[in-house]
Design an enzyme around this catalytic site. Structure first.
Site, PDB file in Angstrom:
ATOM      1  CG  ASP A 130      14.317  62.937 -37.801  1.00  0.00           C
ATOM      2  OD1 ASP A 130      14.906  62.282 -38.806  1.00  0.00           O
ATOM      3  OD2 ASP A 130      14.326  62.403 -36.742  1.00  0.00           O
ATOM      4  CE1 TYR A 132       8.989  56.413 -36.114  1.00  0.00           C
ATOM      5  CE2 TYR A 132       7.242  55.546 -37.109  1.00  0.00           C
ATOM      6  CZ  TYR A 132       8.042  55.570 -36.267  1.00  0.00           C
ATOM      7  OH  TYR A 132       7.613  54.874 -35.042  1.00  0.00           O
ATOM      8  CG  HIS A 137      12.865  53.359 -35.718  1.00  0.00           C
ATOM      9  ND1 HIS A 137      13.376  53.171 -34.557  1.00  0.00           N
ATOM     10  CD2 HIS A 137      12.016  54.550 -35.821  1.00  0.00           C
ATOM     11  CE1 HIS A 137      13.229  54.141 -33.760  1.00  0.00           C
ATOM     12  NE2 HIS A 137      12.510  55.111 -34.658  1.00  0.00           N
ATOM     13  NE  ARG A 146       1.558  53.859 -32.294  1.00  0.00           N
ATOM     14  CZ  ARG A 146       2.803  54.460 -32.544  1.00  0.00           C
ATOM     15  NH1 ARG A 146       3.283  55.357 -31.828  1.00  0.00           N
ATOM     16  NH2 ARG A 146       3.677  54.007 -33.568  1.00  0.00           N
ATOM     17  CD  GLU A 203      15.000  58.191 -32.943  1.00  0.00           C
ATOM     18  OE1 GLU A 203      14.990  59.253 -33.931  1.00  0.00           O
ATOM     19  OE2 GLU A 203      13.885  57.860 -32.436  1.00  0.00           O
ATOM     20  CD  GLU A 205      17.065  60.045 -37.471  1.00  0.00           C
ATOM     21  OE1 GLU A 205      16.799  60.832 -38.555  1.00  0.00           O
ATOM     22  OE2 GLU A 205      16.484  60.037 -36.561  1.00  0.00           O
ATOM     23  CG  ASP A 237      16.237  62.704 -33.543  1.00  0.00           C
ATOM     24  OD1 ASP A 237      16.246  63.523 -32.805  1.00  0.00           O
ATOM     25  OD2 ASP A 237      15.280  62.043 -33.783  1.00  0.00           O
ATOM     26  NE  ARG A 241      13.774  56.878 -27.831  1.00  0.00           N
ATOM     27  CZ  ARG A 241      13.596  57.144 -29.178  1.00  0.00           C
ATOM     28  NH1 ARG A 241      12.746  57.882 -29.407  1.00  0.00           N
ATOM     29  NH2 ARG A 241      14.467  56.581 -29.926  1.00  0.00           N
ATOM     30  CD  GLN A 244       9.677  60.139 -28.802  1.00  0.00           C
ATOM     31  OE1 GLN A 244      10.655  59.765 -28.585  1.00  0.00           O
ATOM     32  NE2 GLN A 244       9.236  59.653 -30.257  1.00  0.00           N
ATOM     33  CE1 TYR A 248       3.304  58.978 -27.805  1.00  0.00           C
ATOM     34  CE2 TYR A 248       3.247  59.120 -30.238  1.00  0.00           C
ATOM     35  CZ  TYR A 248       2.911  58.267 -29.055  1.00  0.00           C
ATOM     36  OH  TYR A 248       2.347  57.033 -29.307  1.00  0.00           O
ATOM     37  CE  LYS A 257      11.904  61.820 -31.801  1.00  0.00           C
ATOM     38  NZ  LYS A 257      13.225  60.887 -32.063  1.00  0.00           N
ATOM     39  CB  THR A 261      19.808  66.970 -34.001  1.00  0.00           C
ATOM     40  OG1 THR A 261      18.456  67.345 -33.342  1.00  0.00           O
ATOM     41  CG2 THR A 261      19.597  66.086 -35.296  1.00  0.00           C
ATOM     42  CB  THR A 359      15.683  55.410 -35.975  1.00  0.00           C
ATOM     43  OG1 THR A 359      15.293  56.354 -35.056  1.00  0.00           O
ATOM     44  CG2 THR A 359      16.706  54.308 -35.068  1.00  0.00           C
ATOM     45  CD  GLU A 373      14.169  50.539 -32.817  1.00  0.00           C
ATOM     46  OE1 GLU A 373      13.991  49.777 -33.689  1.00  0.00           O
ATOM     47  OE2 GLU A 373      14.748  51.565 -32.888  1.00  0.00           O
TER      48      GLU A 373
HETATM   49 CA    CA Z   1      14.669  60.626 -35.681  1.00  0.00          CA
END
Ligand code: CA
Length: 426
Positions: A130, A132, A137, A146, A203, A205, A237, A241, A244, A248, A257, A261, A359, A373
């Site tokens: 997957d 990004y 996104h 962050r 997500e 995609e 996906d 959260r 994650q 992560y 994740k 899927t 995403t 988001e």
């Molecule tokens: Ca994804």
């Protein structure tokens, strides 16, 4: 046929010229029927019907005999393993049969209604990666997760960032799944706790199914990659959260994740998206990419030529309410660049490998392809048509994603749909 003539389905089929599954689309899928639940068959969709391809090819006899191995089933594996010239030959044969009233006698006995078939996973998924690839996104997630760091990592515009996912939990549309459990720890929590995820997300995609195999050590260029991309699916996906966010760092997504899927059952051949090619979004500040990420005719920043984007319009519904309309044209990296990057270290690919785009999010709030988001980290609930509101998904919620792209001559190419429902934790 002159280049300006747009093919249409044979009149007897009764498929309107503006139908998203007209003769310019022709996606492949694998299906069963209730009377033959154990017989997996390959179908091609036309309008609201499905042609049993093996049966039609067998009825056509010797002139179509060379197509038989491609459509014998029980999955798309043989088709994916074949050469791009075989894909083109099969698509041309189908287009001829479904575009000519004289072929009615051959085709009609093997047509079923879409409502009569159950779609299955089109092929056993090989490796699953997957990516990004949306700057919007990536920067939204950066700001939420962050806030003290730059929104996009410093490597982001130099290479398509990705991770290896879990192919065994890729499921077909209509497959419901249980809310995952796991560890979570909020910034203020003194210690981690275990339990059902309380921040279950989606997500939106696109996913790309790879055709053909490469040897260990063999690289695919951006130009090569174009002919290795067999087809496109819509991909959801599902993401936990809270799991994650705790797990992560430093190795990336794992159990947040890997539980499920979802992909659409209809695989749209890349050949159906020729009219949807567009340049990738770039501006003067974007860095030059390394040569292996450029294709023929590609600019130093990696756009144009064989590194094309796709003008695909996506719609995301939660319990029937449209919550987002992401635009795939906003994606920074092309599918060919992503496949070239995947093999640049010599990693081999196999037919049936799948990679997701990441995403799809745009600059507007209504174009964000995840609830993370849309609710800005859970701080801004959004309303559904039934009067309720959401930040993340509740048990029983159903998410449906659809998409379409411009086809030849103003037609529309539909990309099927991917649907799934959240069941309570098992
Ligand atoms: Ca994804």
């Amino acid at each position: 046929m002159s280049p300006n003539t747009v093919a249409t389905a044979a009149p007897w089929l009764g498929v309107p010229a503006d139908h998203p599954f007209g003769i310019a689309t022709l996606p492949y899928g694998v299906f069963t029927t209730t009377d033959l639940p154990d017989r997996r068959r390959i179908g091609v969709r036309i309008g609201d019907r499905v042609l049993d391809l093996r049966a039609a090819v067998e009825a056509a006899g010797a002139p179509a005999a060379d197509l038989h191995p491609l459509v014998a089933g029980p999955t798309l594996a043989a088709m994916l393993a074949a050469a791009p010239s075989d894909w083109a030959r099969l698509r041309a044969w189908i287009t001829t049969q479904l575009g000519d009233d004289k072929a009615r006698g051959l085709v009609e006995p093997f047509l079923l209604g879409c409502s009569e078939v159950t779609l299955l996973l089109p092929v056993e998924i090989g490796d699953y990666v997957d990516y990004y690839a949306s700057a919007h996104h990536g920067s939204n997630v950066g700001k939420i997760f962050r806030p003290e760091s730059p929104a996009l990592p410093v490597n982001w515009k130099h290479l398509p960032i990705g991770y290896h996912g879990r192919s065994g939990t890729v499921v077909v549309t209509g497959t419901d799944f249980h809310r995952p459990s796991g560890q979570r720890k909020g910034p203020q929590d003194p210690a981690p706790v275990f339990g059902p995820s309380i921040r279950l997300d989606i997500e939106a995609e696109l996913g790309y199914l790879v055709g053909g195999a490469t040897r260990l050590g063999q690289r695919l260029s951006v130009d090569d990659a174009g002919s290795r991309l067999f087809g496109v699916v819509i991909l959801n996906d599902w993401s936990a959260r809270d799991i994650q966010a705790w797990e992560y760092v430093p190795l990336g997504p794992y159990l947040g994740k890997s539980f499920c899927t979802s992909i659409s059952g209809w695989v749209t051949p890349l050949a159906a998206l020729d009219a949807a090619h567009i340049e990738l979004p770039r501006d003067g500040d974007d860095p030059e990419v390394l040569p292996y990420l450029r294709g023929t005719g590609t600019s130093p920043t990696g756009s144009g030529g064989t590194a094309y984007g796709l003008d695909v319009h996506v719609e995301v519904r939660v319990n029937g309410t449209v919550v987002a309309r992401p635009e795939y044209r906003d994606m920074y990296w092309s599918p060919a660049q992503m496949l070239a990057h995947m093999t640049v270290n010599g990693a081999s690919v196999r037919p049936g490998d799948l990679f997701g785009s990441g995403t799809i999010s745009g600059p507007e709030k209504g174009q964000r392809g995840s609830l993370l988001e849309l609710s800005w980290g859970g701080s801004e609930p959004f309303a559904l048509d039934d009067g309720s509101s959401r930040t993340y998904l509740l048990d029983g919620d159903e998410v449906v994603m659809t998409a379409w792209a411009p086809g030849p001559g103003g037609s529309r190419v539909g990309l099927g749909e991917v649907a799934g429902r959240v069941l309570p934790t098992a």
